[in-house]
Enzyme design. Structure first.
Site, PDB file in Angstrom:
ATOM      1  N   GLU A  24       0.821  -1.221   0.000  1.00 51.84           N
ATOM      2  CA  GLU A  24       0.000   0.000   0.000  1.00 51.84           C
ATOM      3  C   GLU A  24       0.847   1.260   0.000  1.00 51.84           C
ATOM      4  O   GLU A  24       1.276   1.733   1.042  1.00 51.84           O
ATOM      5  CB  GLU A  24      -0.923   0.011   1.224  1.00 51.84           C
ATOM      6  N   LYS A  28      -2.482  -2.038  -3.117  1.00 48.03           N
ATOM      7  CA  LYS A  28      -3.545  -1.189  -2.534  1.00 48.03           C
ATOM      8  C   LYS A  28      -3.199   0.259  -2.828  1.00 48.03           C
ATOM      9  O   LYS A  28      -2.490   0.915  -2.052  1.00 48.03           O
ATOM     10  CB  LYS A  28      -3.644  -1.450  -1.029  1.00 48.03           C
TER      11      LYS A  28
HETATM   12  P1  13P Z   1      -9.179   4.296   4.335  1.00 47.39           P
HETATM   13  O1  13P Z   1     -10.054   3.616   3.340  1.00 47.39           O
HETATM   14  O2  13P Z   1      -9.934   4.903   5.487  1.00 47.39           O
HETATM   15  O3  13P Z   1      -8.208   5.239   3.693  1.00 47.39           O
HETATM   16  O4  13P Z   1      -8.307   3.170   5.038  1.00 47.39           O
HETATM   17  C1  13P Z   1      -7.785   2.153   4.279  1.00 47.39           C
HETATM   18  C2  13P Z   1      -6.530   1.703   4.880  1.00 47.39           C
HETATM   19  O5  13P Z   1      -6.361   0.533   5.143  1.00 47.39           O
HETATM   20  C3  13P Z   1      -5.449   2.673   5.092  1.00 47.39           C
HETATM   21  O6  13P Z   1      -4.254   2.017   5.364  1.00 47.39           O
END
Ligand code: 13P
Length: 337
Positions: A178, A220
């Site tokens: 991510e 992600k």
């Molecule tokens: P949000 O969808 O609230 O941005 O959170 C997703 C997430 O896992 C952030 O690391």
């Protein structure tokens, strides 16, 4: 480590019409959200809240996985069923956030680096035993003036993400990679595109260097949107086109799927953007596009729950509705409402 097993888990995480619930808020994030609503910030309240989320009937039709926090993976329902077991019984794969949050990047204190590589191998071995089959690590990149993000910040975060991913795959856990480009700021859609492109290209270079099997991971990403404080107004379709163009440019076809974060977008907006991407590019993408939302799935449910046992059923109905809407959006068939 069994490559076929990891491949099967990664594919299941982004199976048609399914996405991931991010319920891995750290102590401080969970407490901050509770505090805003006047909910008591105790371990029992965090446990009760997560029990409300995980026991909502039918959400296993929409969630392939749920990301847990270290505290949560060790907690149980009031009836003493461990949360990983509750999820498995609902057909949902338990996952775990393994990064330890962000700190200022040395010598560039306005930028951030995610910590948590030390001791990670041992933690992964323990999380596997507790039932986790995938993990998440969030890197944070902010867009500021022309020199932010710096190349050093992008490269350092990408390197750490790739080392995390390697440790996951070594230990039988599918990594969610991510790299979040924050929405905060005054930047344009075009600048967001350029930063996303630089970040994603660097991340995949580093994943390649560290020997990551790309078919055994999930990306992600954030969506390509203008800064939240930017006066620029863009349509849902513009966001969809910019985001998909950027991903097509940077994400190899062997990655099974991209599961977006919501990043502070409104609930409906996050659903609309995902739906537009899947509707406009139906049959034209090498990977699946789905959701891995935290706030955009939970916010409304938390506001209804408010820490009250008599509100559990109402909050679960709201969670179900958001989950179903995003599931439709993952298929490009969301019609609103
Ligand atoms: P949000 O969808 O609230 O941005 O959170 C997703 C997430 O896992 C952030 O690391």
């Amino acid at each position: 480590m069994d490559a076929n097993e990891l491949k099967a888990i990664a594919q299941a995480m982004v199976a048609n019409g399914k996405g991931i619930l991010a319920a891995d808020e750290s102590f401080s994030t969970a407490n901050k959200r509770f505090e805003k609503l006047g909910i008591l910030q105790t371990e029992e309240m965090r446990r009760a809240y997560r029990e409300m989320l995980f026991t909502a009937a039918g959400v296993g039709n929409f969630f392939s996985g749920v990301i847990l926090f270290d505290e949560t993976i060790r907690q149980s329902t009031q009836a003493s069923v461990p949360f990983p077991q509750v999820l498995k019984q609902a057909g949902i794969i338990p996952g775990i956030k393994v990064d330890l949050g962000v700190k200022p990047l040395a010598l560039t204190p306005r930028e951030l680096i995610t910590e948590g590589l030390d001791g990670l191998r041992d933690r992964l071995i323990e999380y596997y035993k507790l039932g986790a089959r995938f993990a998440k690590w969030r890197a944070v990149i902010s867009i500021g003036n022309d020199r932010t993000p710096s190349q050093r910040c992008i490269e350092t975060n990408a390197h750490v993400l790739a080392r995390y991913a390697a440790l996951c795959q070594e230990n039988g856990i599918v990594p969610i990679v991510e790299p979040e480009v924050l929405m905060d700021g005054y930047h344009t859609l075009e600048r967001s595109f350029d930063v996303h492109q630089a970040v994603l290209k660097t991340v995949f270079q580093q994943l390649y260097r560290q020997g990551i099997a790309l078919d055994q991971m999930i990306l992600k990403p954030s969506m390509v949107v203008p800064g939240q404080q930017s006066p620029e107004q863009v349509s849902v379709e513009q966001v969809a086109h910019a985001t998909v163009r950027c991903l097509l440019d940077c994400v190899p076809a062997s990655v099974p799927g991209c599961a977006f974060l919501s990043g502070g977008q409104g609930d409906e907006q996050a659903t609309d953007h995902l739906n537009a991407m899947n509707a406009l590019y139906s049959g034209k993408l090498p990977w699946t596009l789905t959701f891995s939302y935290g706030r955009a799935l939970q916010q409304a449910a938390m506001q209804t729950w408010m820490g009250r046992a008599d509100q559990v059923a109402a909050a679960q109905r709201i969670l179900y509705h958001r989950a179903e809407s995003n599931s439709m959006a993952a298929l490009g068939k969301y019609a609103g409402g």
